[in-house]
Design a protein around this motif. Sequence first.
Motif, mmCIF file in Angstrom:
data_model
loop_
_atom_site.group_PDB
_atom_site.id
_atom_site.type_symbol
_atom_site.label_atom_id
_atom_site.label_comp_id
_atom_site.label_asym_id
_atom_site.label_seq_id
_atom_site.Cartn_x
_atom_site.Cartn_y
_atom_site.Cartn_z
ATOM 1 N N ILE A 24 0.694 -1.229 0.046
ATOM 2 C CA ILE A 24 0.025 -0.070 0.069
ATOM 3 C C ILE A 24 0.840 1.073 -0.077
ATOM 4 N N THR A 25 0.752 2.095 -1.135
ATOM 5 C CA THR A 25 1.322 3.437 -1.008
ATOM 6 C C THR A 25 0.596 4.641 -0.548
ATOM 7 N N LEU A 26 1.107 5.170 0.614
ATOM 8 C CA LEU A 26 0.666 6.189 1.246
ATOM 9 C C LEU A 26 1.132 7.707 0.679
ATOM 10 N N LYS A 27 0.378 8.618 0.618
ATOM 11 C CA LYS A 27 0.906 10.024 0.165
ATOM 12 C C LYS A 27 1.771 10.815 1.254
ATOM 13 N N LYS A 28 0.984 10.353 2.501
ATOM 14 C CA LYS A 28 1.508 10.991 3.978
ATOM 15 C C LYS A 28 1.458 9.802 4.923
ATOM 16 N N LYS A 29 2.507 9.779 5.735
ATOM 17 C CA LYS A 29 2.728 8.767 6.709
ATOM 18 C C LYS A 29 2.195 9.181 8.176
ATOM 19 N N SER A 30 2.053 10.464 8.175
ATOM 20 C CA SER A 30 1.732 11.134 9.544
ATOM 21 C C SER A 30 0.864 12.501 9.160
ATOM 22 N N TYR A 31 -0.002 12.871 9.982
ATOM 23 C CA TYR A 31 -0.962 13.896 10.011
ATOM 24 C C TYR A 31 -0.929 14.708 11.505
ATOM 25 N N THR A 32 -0.935 15.895 11.401
ATOM 26 C CA THR A 32 -1.031 16.534 12.455
ATOM 27 C C THR A 32 -2.004 17.709 12.193
ATOM 28 N N LEU A 33 -3.168 17.506 13.279
ATOM 29 C CA LEU A 33 -4.468 18.333 13.235
ATOM 30 C C LEU A 33 -4.950 18.991 14.279
ATOM 31 N N LYS A 34 -5.697 20.087 14.262
ATOM 32 C CA LYS A 34 -6.372 20.701 15.511
ATOM 33 C C LYS A 34 -7.702 20.039 15.557
ATOM 34 N N VAL A 35 -8.022 19.959 16.813
ATOM 35 C CA VAL A 35 -9.400 19.437 17.178
ATOM 36 C C VAL A 35 -10.489 20.088 16.442
ATOM 37 N N GLY A 36 -11.315 19.061 15.883
ATOM 38 C CA GLY A 36 -12.343 19.420 14.976
ATOM 39 C C GLY A 36 -12.157 19.363 13.298
ATOM 40 N N LYS A 37 -10.725 19.221 13.178
ATOM 41 C CA LYS A 37 -10.279 19.363 11.760
ATOM 42 C C LYS A 37 -10.316 17.981 10.972
ATOM 43 N N THR A 38 -10.394 18.057 9.947
ATOM 44 C CA THR A 38 -10.317 16.960 9.168
ATOM 45 C C THR A 38 -9.165 16.826 8.123
ATOM 46 N N ALA A 39 -8.895 15.589 7.436
ATOM 47 C CA ALA A 39 -7.969 15.260 6.707
ATOM 48 C C ALA A 39 -8.290 13.878 5.787
ATOM 49 N N LYS A 40 -7.727 13.799 4.592
ATOM 50 C CA LYS A 40 -8.223 12.565 3.829
ATOM 51 C C LYS A 40 -6.978 11.756 3.735
ATOM 52 N N ILE A 41 -6.730 10.420 3.983
ATOM 53 C CA ILE A 41 -5.730 9.558 3.705
ATOM 54 C C ILE A 41 -5.755 9.123 2.343
ATOM 55 N N LYS A 42 -4.596 9.618 1.572
ATOM 56 C CA LYS A 42 -4.704 9.153 0.068
ATOM 57 C C LYS A 42 -3.588 7.829 0.056
ATOM 58 N N ALA A 43 -4.189 6.794 -0.587
ATOM 59 C CA ALA A 43 -3.475 5.527 -0.374
ATOM 60 C C ALA A 43 -3.824 4.913 -1.558
ATOM 61 N N LYS A 44 -2.966 3.905 -2.120
ATOM 62 C CA LYS A 44 -3.176 3.237 -3.261
ATOM 63 C C LYS A 44 -2.723 1.767 -3.057
ATOM 64 N N THR A 45 -3.128 0.673 -3.758
ATOM 65 C CA THR A 45 -2.693 -0.772 -3.656
ATOM 66 C C THR A 45 -1.843 -0.929 -4.541
ATOM 67 N N VAL A 46 -0.795 -1.702 -4.256
ATOM 68 C CA VAL A 46 -0.013 -2.280 -5.602
ATOM 69 C C VAL A 46 -0.050 -3.620 -5.714
ATOM 70 N N LEU A 47 -0.459 -4.236 -6.876
ATOM 71 C CA LEU A 47 -0.722 -5.734 -6.973
ATOM 72 C C LEU A 47 0.529 -6.823 -7.011
ATOM 73 N N VAL A 48 0.600 -7.796 -6.784
ATOM 74 C CA VAL A 48 1.512 -8.821 -6.972
ATOM 75 C C VAL A 48 1.737 -8.843 -8.645
ATOM 76 N N ASP A 49 0.770 -8.859 -9.430
ATOM 77 C CA ASP A 49 0.855 -9.019 -10.790
ATOM 78 C C ASP A 49 0.050 -8.279 -11.527
ATOM 79 N N LYS A 50 0.916 -7.016 -12.117
ATOM 80 C CA LYS A 50 0.098 -6.145 -12.637
ATOM 81 C C LYS A 50 -0.815 -6.384 -13.705
ATOM 82 N N LYS A 51 -0.615 -7.854 -14.282
ATOM 83 C CA LYS A 51 -1.278 -8.106 -15.602
ATOM 84 C C LYS A 51 -2.605 -8.662 -15.058
ATOM 85 N N LYS A 52 -2.761 -8.903 -13.942
ATOM 86 C CA LYS A 52 -4.044 -9.571 -13.339
ATOM 87 C C LYS A 52 -4.943 -8.622 -12.628
ATOM 88 N N LYS A 53 -6.118 -8.716 -12.472
ATOM 89 C CA LYS A 53 -6.981 -7.777 -11.660
ATOM 90 C C LYS A 53 -7.096 -8.060 -10.156
#
Length: 108
Positions: A24-53
């Motif tokens: 799993i690749t992550l755009k950011k590995k850590s977040y610092t937020l103030k109480v009440g604020k939000t952030a979105k985790i941006k992540a993608k999966t990497v497959l064992v075989d790119k030719k398969k689904k």
Amino acid sequence: TLGKTIMAHIVGRKNFKQTNVKNITLKKKSYTLKVGKTAKIKAKTVLVDKKKKPLSNKHARELRFATDNKKVATVSKKGVIKAVGKGSCIIYVYARNGYTKEVKVTVE
């Protein structure tokens, strides 16, 4: 509750159409937020075989999220972190097959 786990869906070796997640690749590995604020985790999966689904969403979502401390931060099904109280916690990002990455969240 003594423990809690996630359900993993794994592709067998004899499946010629689908494959498992190897990372799993992550755009950011850590977040610092103030109480009440939000952030979105941006992540993608990497497959064992790119030719398969990957497995379909009928088995489980591509990525699932969980927090180890709901008093500090919560996380939605879509990976949106909401800072609830001061402190730090870990958000776990799970692939369908159980592969996991950690995201550190600090709330000020």
